[in-house]
Design an enzyme around this catalytic site. Sequence first.
Site, short mmCIF file in Angstrom:
data_model
loop_
_atom_site.label_atom_id
_atom_site.label_comp_id
_atom_site.label_asym_id
_atom_site.label_seq_id
_atom_site.Cartn_x
_atom_site.Cartn_y
_atom_site.Cartn_z
N LYS A 1 0.80 -1.23 0.00
CA LYS A 1 0.00 0.00 0.00
C LYS A 1 0.84 1.28 0.00
CE LYS A 1 -3.67 -0.38 -0.34
NZ LYS A 1 -4.69 -0.86 -1.31
N SER B 1 -3.09 -12.65 3.57
CA SER B 1 -3.48 -12.47 2.16
C SER B 1 -2.42 -13.06 1.22
CB SER B 1 -3.74 -11.00 1.84
OG SER B 1 -2.56 -10.24 1.90
C1 LIG Z 1 -2.45 -7.33 3.55
C2 LIG Z 1 -3.15 -6.89 2.30
N1 LIG Z 1 -3.30 -7.77 1.32
C3 LIG Z 1 -3.92 -7.45 0.18
C4 LIG Z 1 -4.45 -6.21 -0.04
C5 LIG Z 1 -5.17 -5.93 -1.32
O1 LIG Z 1 -4.57 -4.97 -2.13
P1 LIG Z 1 -5.44 -4.01 -3.04
O2 LIG Z 1 -6.09 -3.00 -2.14
O3 LIG Z 1 -4.47 -3.38 -3.98
O4 LIG Z 1 -6.48 -4.83 -3.74
C6 LIG Z 1 -4.32 -5.26 0.96
C7 LIG Z 1 -4.91 -3.95 0.79
O5 LIG Z 1 -5.23 -3.25 1.70
C8 LIG Z 1 -3.64 -5.61 2.15
O6 LIG Z 1 -3.50 -4.72 3.17
#
Ligand SMILES: Cc1ncc(COP(=O)(O)O)c(C=O)c1O
Length: 332
Positions: A61, A278
């Site tokens: 981010k 994630s």
């Molecule tokens: C830990 C984590 N994984 C995945 C994402 C997903 O990314 P995006 O917002 O670009 O879809 C985020 C976004 O906040 C995140 O904080």
Amino acid sequence: MPVSAPRLIPETHRELKKVESILDLIGDTPLLEIRKVTYGLSSAVRIFAKLEGFNPGGSVKDRPALKMIQEGIKSGKLTRGKTIIDSTSGNTGIALAMIGRALGYPVELVLPSNVSLERKRIIHALGAKVIYSDPMEGSDGAIRLCRKILQQSPERYFKPDQYFNPMNPLAHYETTGPEIYRQTHGQITHFVAGIGTGGTIMGTGRFLKGRNSKIRIIAVEPDDALHGLEGLKHMASSIVPGIYHEEEVDEKIPASTEDAYEMVYRLSQEEGVLVGQSSGAAMHVTLQIARKLRSGTLVTVFPDFGDKYLTTNLWVGWRNLRVPAGDLKFSI
Ligand SMILES: Cc1ncc(COP(=O)(O)O)c(C=O)c1O
């Protein structure tokens, strides 16, 4: 599968970075080949992970946060005396807090009160003000509360609005996409990423499709509205982000919390790579796709490292504690 030890580059031959601001360290993250969890795949199938935890704020981010703030300043919407405010599940908050401090703008963040303790502490430590929303309402509750605060005194604030700001995917179009294309020498065949705001998959996907329309863009989402995958959104039960256009994605594959957690555990034990939930979801789905291929270069994104989640269900409480009980006597 045995993996040969990495070659150590002599100090004098290594190119060392020297920068003027912490913000100069955003982007240019390494691409790691995953070589043990992938055991049993066809030798012509390779999986790489973009390690976004190497950004100075610790996550993917940092890229969109910087782009949104730069554009705010350029457009005159973010002026001296204004406060940066946004709703965030955590990583965008950390990025905004870091960037706000580096550039001299105060930051206020609305986040569900159940985000991990480490994230809250990092945000506090970076001097941002935190406003908590109802944990039962998840990230959508934070979005709604942030809108309410803004309506009360719009002149006080600048809201980057990561869910609707085109600068979010543009940051990935301009940086993440070109980096991955270069790092794979244009060999990438599949790009797999989790969806939170959708910024990563939209921006990176657009860039890669522009280079080679055959590259498959695959989105990963939690398989259920109630999930333990911090940072990811279950689209069917959420406010769909304005920047997310599902028609641009070739496929969307669900991941269960259990499968994602199991993969986080395997990555830490087998590869020595400690990542967040994630990343586990993204890797699980990438492996699922890879198993069906005879050849291919698959790239996924590990949005952050795992140190922010050591007090969450991922490590504490899941399958009767992965960490020996005696080591958990600190109070949380
Ligand atoms: C830990 C984590 N994984 C995945 C994402 C997903 O990314 P995006 O917002 O670009 O879809 C985020 C976004 O906040 C995140 O904080």
